[in-house]
Design an enzyme around this catalytic site. Structure first.
Site, PDB file in Angstrom:
ATOM      1  N   ARG A  79       0.841  -1.211   0.000  1.00 32.71           N
ATOM      2  CA  ARG A  79       0.000   0.000   0.000  1.00 32.71           C
ATOM      3  C   ARG A  79       0.872   1.257   0.000  1.00 32.71           C
ATOM      4  O   ARG A  79       0.422   2.339  -0.344  1.00 32.71           O
ATOM      5  CB  ARG A  79      -0.983   0.009   1.183  1.00 32.71           C
ATOM      6  CG  ARG A  79      -1.852   1.260   1.237  1.00 32.71           C
ATOM      7  CD  ARG A  79      -3.107   1.104   2.096  1.00 32.71           C
ATOM      8  NE  ARG A  79      -2.857   0.435   3.366  1.00 32.71           N
ATOM      9  CZ  ARG A  79      -2.211   0.980   4.396  1.00 32.71           C
ATOM     10  NH1 ARG A  79      -1.766   2.212   4.320  1.00 32.71           N
ATOM     11  NH2 ARG A  79      -2.018   0.292   5.498  1.00 32.71           N
ATOM     12  N   TYR A 139     -14.092  16.836 -17.080  1.00 32.37           N
ATOM     13  CA  TYR A 139     -14.515  15.435 -17.063  1.00 32.37           C
ATOM     14  C   TYR A 139     -15.665  15.239 -16.048  1.00 32.37           C
ATOM     15  O   TYR A 139     -15.607  15.769 -14.930  1.00 32.37           O
ATOM     16  CB  TYR A 139     -13.308  14.566 -16.685  1.00 32.37           C
ATOM     17  CG  TYR A 139     -13.639  13.108 -16.569  1.00 32.37           C
ATOM     18  CD1 TYR A 139     -13.920  12.361 -17.705  1.00 32.37           C
ATOM     19  CD2 TYR A 139     -13.685  12.485 -15.335  1.00 32.37           C
ATOM     20  CE1 TYR A 139     -14.244  11.024 -17.596  1.00 32.37           C
ATOM     21  CE2 TYR A 139     -13.999  11.143 -15.217  1.00 32.37           C
ATOM     22  CZ  TYR A 139     -14.288  10.414 -16.355  1.00 32.37           C
ATOM     23  OH  TYR A 139     -14.613   9.106 -16.249  1.00 32.37           O
ATOM     24  N   ASP A 179      -5.098  18.624 -15.697  1.00 32.34           N
ATOM     25  CA  ASP A 179      -5.460  17.283 -16.169  1.00 32.34           C
ATOM     26  C   ASP A 179      -5.063  17.203 -17.642  1.00 32.34           C
ATOM     27  O   ASP A 179      -5.670  17.850 -18.495  1.00 32.34           O
ATOM     28  CB  ASP A 179      -6.970  17.062 -15.971  1.00 32.34           C
ATOM     29  CG  ASP A 179      -7.410  15.649 -16.361  1.00 32.34           C
ATOM     30  OD1 ASP A 179      -6.737  15.030 -17.219  1.00 32.34           O
ATOM     31  OD2 ASP A 179      -8.430  15.173 -15.832  1.00 32.34           O
ATOM     32  N   LYS A 207      -6.623   5.980 -20.167  1.00 31.97           N
ATOM     33  CA  LYS A 207      -6.814   6.437 -21.539  1.00 31.97           C
ATOM     34  C   LYS A 207      -5.532   6.161 -22.351  1.00 31.97           C
ATOM     35  O   LYS A 207      -5.200   5.013 -22.549  1.00 31.97           O
ATOM     36  CB  LYS A 207      -7.219   7.907 -21.523  1.00 31.97           C
ATOM     37  CG  LYS A 207      -8.320   8.229 -20.478  1.00 31.97           C
ATOM     38  CD  LYS A 207      -9.651   7.551 -20.759  1.00 31.97           C
ATOM     39  CE  LYS A 207     -10.624   7.578 -19.589  1.00 31.97           C
ATOM     40  NZ  LYS A 207     -10.928   8.870 -19.024  1.00 31.97           N
TER      41      LYS A 207
END
Ligand SMILES: *Cc1c(COP(=O)(O)O)cnc(C)c1O
Length: 430
Positions: free
Chosen positions: A86, A139, A219, A244
């Site tokens: 983690r 988005y 972004d 993407k």
């Protein structure tokens, strides 16, 4: 980078030069940051499918934890070792080192999704009472998070239109209260309107006061990491949905945040405690994807150019929104020339008529798949007004330029003449 904990010392800069020549990122995607001799000579990085790591001694375990919890500063040649997946994992660490090369970033953090990257960054750099000033449209998931989740923690979002000049951005900031972060998504989705990153950075600097730095985050999912580099324009952070283009095969969800080492240390710490780090399998898949990143994005960009030219000449098409078609001398064209290296592979266009005609076109496609998402090897088509942006109120959609006759295309790596044949026959069906 902590390959040291895999059994040797790692010099991250090693292998980046041949003589005086600095190698390009695409030359380093197969090897950088990985040492075969630490993994039985395996040419490719194995998948380190393990939750925890064995310390060589109790002293080493103690030292790793001191660094992980910031109990003392790192020694000059000391690296944070591997403790628990983690906190970090070799597949993810090597991926982070390789991602840094494209944006020339100091440090990188990989997440289990683009939304995990965005939300972790926002929670680290915003405080109750802060406003996040952002370009519009953004988005859908980000919009929902800003508008519906952040207010529960005393933060709010104020938008300015993509394409706003410096004055209009500053005007939006004046009514926005205490701005903690300027958040930019460029080009805007689905309109392909560019936001001036330099202007956003200058605004954030003006809004900063002593002891309170206003940070800028971009972004860069639509054009990066090949065709636009926000850190070079002074942005503090660059964000990606690696689902993407970086992943590029529509088979993995992941996210990325990059910036300066001191800032990214804070981001990585919160990532550890929110538990938003990507797993080893995701890391390995993305390592594989990075090897063909430039090939894929270059092919998709060239295909998109041909598809956009075809659409622009078609009698049933009213308008094409594509970065390769920006009007000479326009403000948008000037931003493009300053900020972007190529027009990428996202096209939106308006078909003559309305939703009915757009749906006929979408239903008639044969090679394109009717799906949201983007940046994969296959070409996709969708209807923003009723799909990706259906949560945006109709009046806001109109204001942002999202019309019922708009179709968004993500162009893949197929043969461009085949793609054009599909567009032609689907337009014929309208
Ligand atoms: C897809 C996307 C996101 C969200 O990423 P996930 O990987 O789906 O969480 C954020 N920003 C943009 C521009 C996107 O296209």
């Amino acid at each position: 980078m902590s390959m040291k904990s895999l059994g040797g010392t790692m010099e991250p800069k090693k292998g980046r030069f041949i003589g005086g020549r600095r190698l390009k990122p695409e030359s380093l995607m197969m090897s950088y940051g990985y040492r075969p001799e630490l993994s039985e000579g395996a040419l490719k990085c194995p998948i380190f499918q393990t939750s925890t790591f064995v310390f060589k001694s109790a002293e080493e375990g103690k030292a790793f934890f001191e660094l992980a919890y910031g109990l003392r500063e790192k020694g000059p040649s000391e690296e944070l070792g591997l403790i628990y997946s983690r906190l970090n994992n070799p597949d993810v660490e090597i991926l982070e080192d390789r991602l840094c090369l494209w944006d020339e970033a100091e440090a990188c953090a990989v997440f289990e999704s683009g939304m995990a990257a965005i939300s972790t960054l926002a929670f680290e750099f915003l405080r109750p009472g802060d406003t996040i000033l952002h370009s519009e449209p953004i988005y859908g998931g980000t919009e929902y998070f800003f508008k519906h989740i952040l207010p529960r923690y005393g933060m709010r979002a104020v938008g300015f239109p993509a394409g706003a000049d410096e004055k209009a951005m500053a005007a939006a900031a004046r009514g926005a209260g205490r701005v903690g972060m300027v958040f930019v998504e460029t080009p805007a989705n689905p309109t392909n309107i560019l936001v001036d990153i330099g202007a956003a950075v200058r605004l954030a600097k003006k809004l900063s006061v002593k002891g309170r730095r206003v940070v800028t985050a971009v972004d860069n999912t639509f054009l990066g990491p090949l065709w636009q580099h926000p850190l070079a324009f002074g942005a503090d952070f660059v964000l990606y949905s690696a689902t993407k283009f970086i992943g590029g095969h529509s088979d993995v969800i992941a996210g990325v945040c990059m910036g300066r080492e001191a800032d990214m240390k804070r981001v990585r710490t919160l990532r550890t405690f929110l538990g938003t780090l990507a797993g080893p399998w995701t890391g390995w898949l993305l390592l594989r994807s990075l090897e063909t990143l430039k090939l894929r994005m270059t092919c998709m960009m060239k295909n998109a150019q041909k598809a956009a030219d075809f659409l622009a000449d078609h009698p049933k098409v009213e308008a094409v929104h594509y970065l390769g078609h920006l009007e000479e001398g326009s403000a948008q064209r000037r931003i493009f020339e300053r900020q972007c290296l190529a027009p990428g592979s996202m096209i939106s266009f308006e078909i003559k008529g309305g939703e009915k005609q757009a749906f006929r076109f979408l239903n008639a496609l044969k090679l394109f798949s009717l799906a949201v998402s983007l940046g994969g090897t296959e070409s996709l088509a969708e209807h923003p007004a009723t799909m990706t942006h259906s949560d945006v109120a109709p009046a806001d959609q109109r204001r942002m330029g999202i019309t019922p006759k708009m179709v968004r295309l993500s162009i893949g790596v197929e043969n461009p003449e085949d793609l054009i044949a599909d567009l032609a026959q689907a337009l014929e069906a309208v």
